[in-house]
Design an enzyme around this catalytic site. Sequence first.
Site, PDB file in Angstrom:
ATOM      1  N   GLY A  80      19.206  -1.873  61.401  1.00  0.00           N
ATOM      2  CA  GLY A  80      19.847  -1.428  60.171  1.00  0.00           C
ATOM      3  C   GLY A  80      21.023  -2.316  59.855  1.00  0.00           C
ATOM      4  N   GLY A  82      24.790  -2.482  57.397  1.00  0.00           N
ATOM      5  CA  GLY A  82      25.763  -1.798  56.555  1.00  0.00           C
ATOM      6  C   GLY A  82      26.767  -2.776  55.994  1.00  0.00           C
ATOM      7  N   GLY A  83      27.836  -2.225  55.422  1.00  0.00           N
ATOM      8  CA  GLY A  83      28.822  -3.078  54.785  1.00  0.00           C
ATOM      9  C   GLY A  83      29.579  -3.954  55.749  1.00  0.00           C
ATOM     10  N   VAL A  87      23.002  -3.944  62.939  1.00  0.00           N
ATOM     11  CA  VAL A  87      22.712  -3.381  64.249  1.00  0.00           C
ATOM     12  C   VAL A  87      21.336  -3.855  64.690  1.00  0.00           C
ATOM     13  CG1 VAL A  87      22.437  -1.280  65.617  1.00  0.00           C
ATOM     14  CG2 VAL A  87      24.123  -1.349  63.769  1.00  0.00           C
ATOM     15  N   LYS A 102      25.798  -4.063  67.639  1.00  0.00           N
ATOM     16  CA  LYS A 102      26.303  -4.171  66.272  1.00  0.00           C
ATOM     17  C   LYS A 102      27.134  -5.442  66.156  1.00  0.00           C
ATOM     18  CE  LYS A 102      28.566  -1.502  62.638  1.00  0.00           C
ATOM     19  NZ  LYS A 102      29.147  -0.175  62.292  1.00  0.00           N
ATOM     20  N   ASP A 200      33.350   9.925  57.841  1.00  0.00           N
ATOM     21  CA  ASP A 200      32.148   9.566  57.081  1.00  0.00           C
ATOM     22  C   ASP A 200      30.912  10.259  57.668  1.00  0.00           C
ATOM     23  OD1 ASP A 200      30.811   8.353  54.972  1.00  0.00           O
ATOM     24  OD2 ASP A 200      30.449   6.488  56.056  1.00  0.00           O
TER      25      ASP A 200
END
Length: 282
Positions: A80, A82-83, A87, A102, A200
């Site tokens: 995956g 993200g910003g 990962v 990550k 979050d």
Amino acid sequence: MGSAQEGVDLALAAHRRGLLDERGLELVLAYYGGEGALAPLPPEEVLARLGGVSPERLRGLVPARGRPFGPRLLLRAPLGSGGMGTVYEGYDRVLQRRVAVKVVRPDKLGSAAHARYLARFEREARAMARVRHPSCVAIFDVGRGPEGEPYLVMELVEGESLAARLAREGPQDPRRVARWGKALAEGLAACHEAEVVHRDVKPANVLLDAHGLPHLTDFGIALDREALTKLTASMAALGTLGYLPPEQAGGREVDARADVYALGATLYEALTGRLPFEGKVA
């Protein structure tokens, strides 16, 4: 005769395909970490002897070898992005276990916001390292890659996110949601005892393992109490709209109660298939 790494790669590939069970994988990895490290038997023979997998069943199985990432890690398929980073599924060659790694996105390393992203990444490491609970993804290591890119080595949770489960199946059984809620609430309590506010909590940041147990992940904007006292109004609304309490959405200082609100919104969505409040942002 193959190398120890070739044997490990083949064993991991067989495990992913369901040909080699957890016990067999442990035995094979232990062999390559011990007597088979320097002069191993052919990988097919090792898997047959220790894992009960015949060479015929291994035919056509091409292991994903991964790429070396420093002297200790192998990076495999991305899990995956993200910003802040990507990962990957990884393999720790020293401890001989599969992990999640990550890595900060390369485009962030040379950006004007470089220091801010690195500070956020290091904050995630500190936050996760202080939390010890089965419902929170554990951090094993932190360091810098071959090109100076920061990385975290974390517990690998095999499964899917709660967001993916809801997108595929829709509203969930109330008894199942209650079990998830209890586990996640206990995980958040451990965070708050460590003076960490996640900030979050949402379905995308809840991973469901093979047994259906939830694990809270992505502490990328988590803040400890010291950081909370220094938080500026411009940064206070970090999080995901729809799961934010009014004070966080309005840019005011938040505490552990923000996580409780976000967990409630997450569980509400798991039960009903929609958020408790929907509408346009003013």
